[in-house]
Write a protein that holds these residues in place. Structure first.
Motif, mmCIF file in Angstrom:
data_model
loop_
_atom_site.group_PDB
_atom_site.id
_atom_site.type_symbol
_atom_site.label_atom_id
_atom_site.label_comp_id
_atom_site.label_asym_id
_atom_site.label_seq_id
_atom_site.Cartn_x
_atom_site.Cartn_y
_atom_site.Cartn_z
ATOM 1 N N VAL A 1 0.839 -1.189 0.040
ATOM 2 C CA VAL A 1 0.008 -0.110 0.042
ATOM 3 C C VAL A 1 0.803 1.305 -0.106
ATOM 4 C CG1 VAL A 1 -1.996 1.282 1.039
ATOM 5 C CG2 VAL A 1 -1.784 -1.235 1.108
ATOM 6 N N GLU A 2 0.912 2.069 -1.031
ATOM 7 C CA GLU A 2 1.584 3.404 -1.039
ATOM 8 C C GLU A 2 0.795 4.344 -0.660
ATOM 9 O OE1 GLU A 2 2.679 1.239 -5.094
ATOM 10 O OE2 GLU A 2 0.910 1.667 -3.979
ATOM 11 N N SER A 3 1.599 5.320 -0.175
ATOM 12 C CA SER A 3 0.997 6.595 0.381
ATOM 13 C C SER A 3 1.949 7.567 0.196
ATOM 14 C CB SER A 3 0.407 6.554 1.917
ATOM 15 O OG SER A 3 1.471 6.213 2.619
ATOM 16 N N GLY A 4 1.418 8.859 0.253
ATOM 17 C CA GLY A 4 2.333 10.088 0.580
ATOM 18 C C GLY A 4 2.454 10.960 -0.843
ATOM 19 N N GLY A 5 1.797 10.650 -1.758
ATOM 20 C CA GLY A 5 1.763 11.282 -3.047
ATOM 21 C C GLY A 5 1.015 12.504 -3.006
ATOM 22 N N LEU B 1 8.753 15.170 -1.124
ATOM 23 C CA LEU B 1 7.827 14.355 -0.928
ATOM 24 C C LEU B 1 8.311 13.273 -0.383
ATOM 25 C CD1 LEU B 1 4.916 14.634 -3.478
ATOM 26 C CD2 LEU B 1 4.631 15.347 -1.284
ATOM 27 N N ARG B 2 7.609 12.474 0.525
ATOM 28 C CA ARG B 2 8.209 11.012 0.971
ATOM 29 C C ARG B 2 6.969 10.240 0.669
ATOM 30 N NH1 ARG B 2 10.088 8.588 6.937
ATOM 31 N NH2 ARG B 2 7.656 8.744 7.414
ATOM 32 N N LEU B 3 7.394 9.200 -0.256
ATOM 33 C CA LEU B 3 6.356 8.106 -0.396
ATOM 34 C C LEU B 3 6.780 6.942 0.486
ATOM 35 C CD1 LEU B 3 6.505 8.101 -4.290
ATOM 36 C CD2 LEU B 3 5.234 9.462 -2.723
ATOM 37 N N SER B 4 5.475 6.290 0.882
ATOM 38 C CA SER B 4 5.657 5.101 1.766
ATOM 39 C C SER B 4 4.928 4.027 1.043
ATOM 40 C CB SER B 4 4.721 5.481 3.008
ATOM 41 O OG SER B 4 5.458 6.533 3.880
ATOM 42 N N VAL C 1 8.808 0.507 3.135
ATOM 43 C CA VAL C 1 9.996 1.195 2.301
ATOM 44 C C VAL C 1 9.385 2.440 1.937
ATOM 45 C CG1 VAL C 1 11.274 0.747 0.301
ATOM 46 C CG2 VAL C 1 10.529 -1.166 1.573
ATOM 47 N N TYR C 2 10.507 3.242 2.007
ATOM 48 C CA TYR C 2 10.304 4.884 1.681
ATOM 49 C C TYR C 2 10.822 5.125 0.314
ATOM 50 C CZ TYR C 2 9.149 4.691 6.515
ATOM 51 O OH TYR C 2 8.292 4.172 7.683
ATOM 52 N N LEU C 3 10.447 6.281 -0.224
ATOM 53 C CA LEU C 3 11.333 7.141 -1.472
ATOM 54 C C LEU C 3 11.060 8.596 -0.958
ATOM 55 C CD1 LEU C 3 12.813 6.646 -4.030
ATOM 56 C CD2 LEU C 3 10.404 7.197 -5.069
ATOM 57 N N GLN C 4 12.306 8.989 -0.342
ATOM 58 C CA GLN C 4 12.428 10.189 -0.159
ATOM 59 C C GLN C 4 12.802 11.164 -1.285
ATOM 60 O OE1 GLN C 4 12.144 12.069 2.734
ATOM 61 N NE2 GLN C 4 12.052 13.854 1.453
ATOM 62 N N MET C 5 11.853 12.084 -1.726
ATOM 63 C CA MET C 5 12.172 12.738 -3.058
ATOM 64 C C MET C 5 12.292 14.070 -2.485
ATOM 65 S SD MET C 5 9.199 10.916 -5.421
ATOM 66 C CE MET C 5 7.882 11.580 -4.508
#
Length: 119
Positions: free
Chosen positions: A4-8, A17-20, A78-82
Motif C-alpha cells: 500500500v503506497e501513500s504520500g503522493g 515528498l516522501r512516499l511510503s 519502504v520509503y522513497l524520499q524525493m
C-alpha cells in the motif's frame, strides 16, 4: 501479500515528498523492493531499488542525488524520499516487491500513488 503506497500529492518545483510503501504478507528486509513510475504516454520505469540482502541501493540516473530509497524493518515499510522535485518527476509511483517463496520468485505491485510537480 499486499503493498500500500501513500504520500503522493501536489508539490511545487523544488519541493519534497516522501512516499511510503507498507507491506504485509512478507518481510521487506528479505525482499528486493523497488519504486517505479509511469507518466502519461510513457512506459513504466524503474526509479530506485533496495536489495533485500545487504540493503544496497541503486537509482536511475535522472534521480541520483535527489531521491533516496530506504526501509524500516520494524514497520515493514519502504520509503522513497524525493527532493528537488521537477515537473518531469510527475507520474504515478508504484512500489514492487520481489522475493523467493517456494517454489518460485514472486513479484507484487502496489496500486500506485500520484505525484504531481507543478507551480
Amino acid at each position: 501479500v499486499q503493498l500500500v503506497e501513500s504520500g503522493g500529492g501536489l508539490v511545487q518545483p523544488g519541493g519534497s515528498l516522501r512516499l511510503s510503501c507498507a507491506a504485509s504478507g512478507f518481510t521487506t528486509s528479505s525482499a528486493d523492493m523497488s519504486w517505479y513510475r509511469q507518466a502519461p504516454g510513457n512506459e513504466r520505469e524503474l526509479v530506485a531499488r533496495i536489495i533485500g540482502t545487504g540493503g544496497s541501493t541503486n537509482y536511475v540516473d535522472s534521480v541520483k542525488g535527489r531521491f533516496t530509497v530506504s526501509r524500516d524493518n520494524a514497520k515493514n515499510t519502504v520509503y522513497l524520499q524525493m527532493s528537488s522535485l521537477q515537473p518531469e518527476d510527475t507520474a504515478v509511483y508504484y512500489c514492487k516487491s520481489r522475493f523467493w517463496r517456494v517454489p518460485s520468485w514472486r513479484e507484487y505491485w502496489g496500486q500506485g500513488t500520484q505525484v504531481t510537480v507543478s507551480s
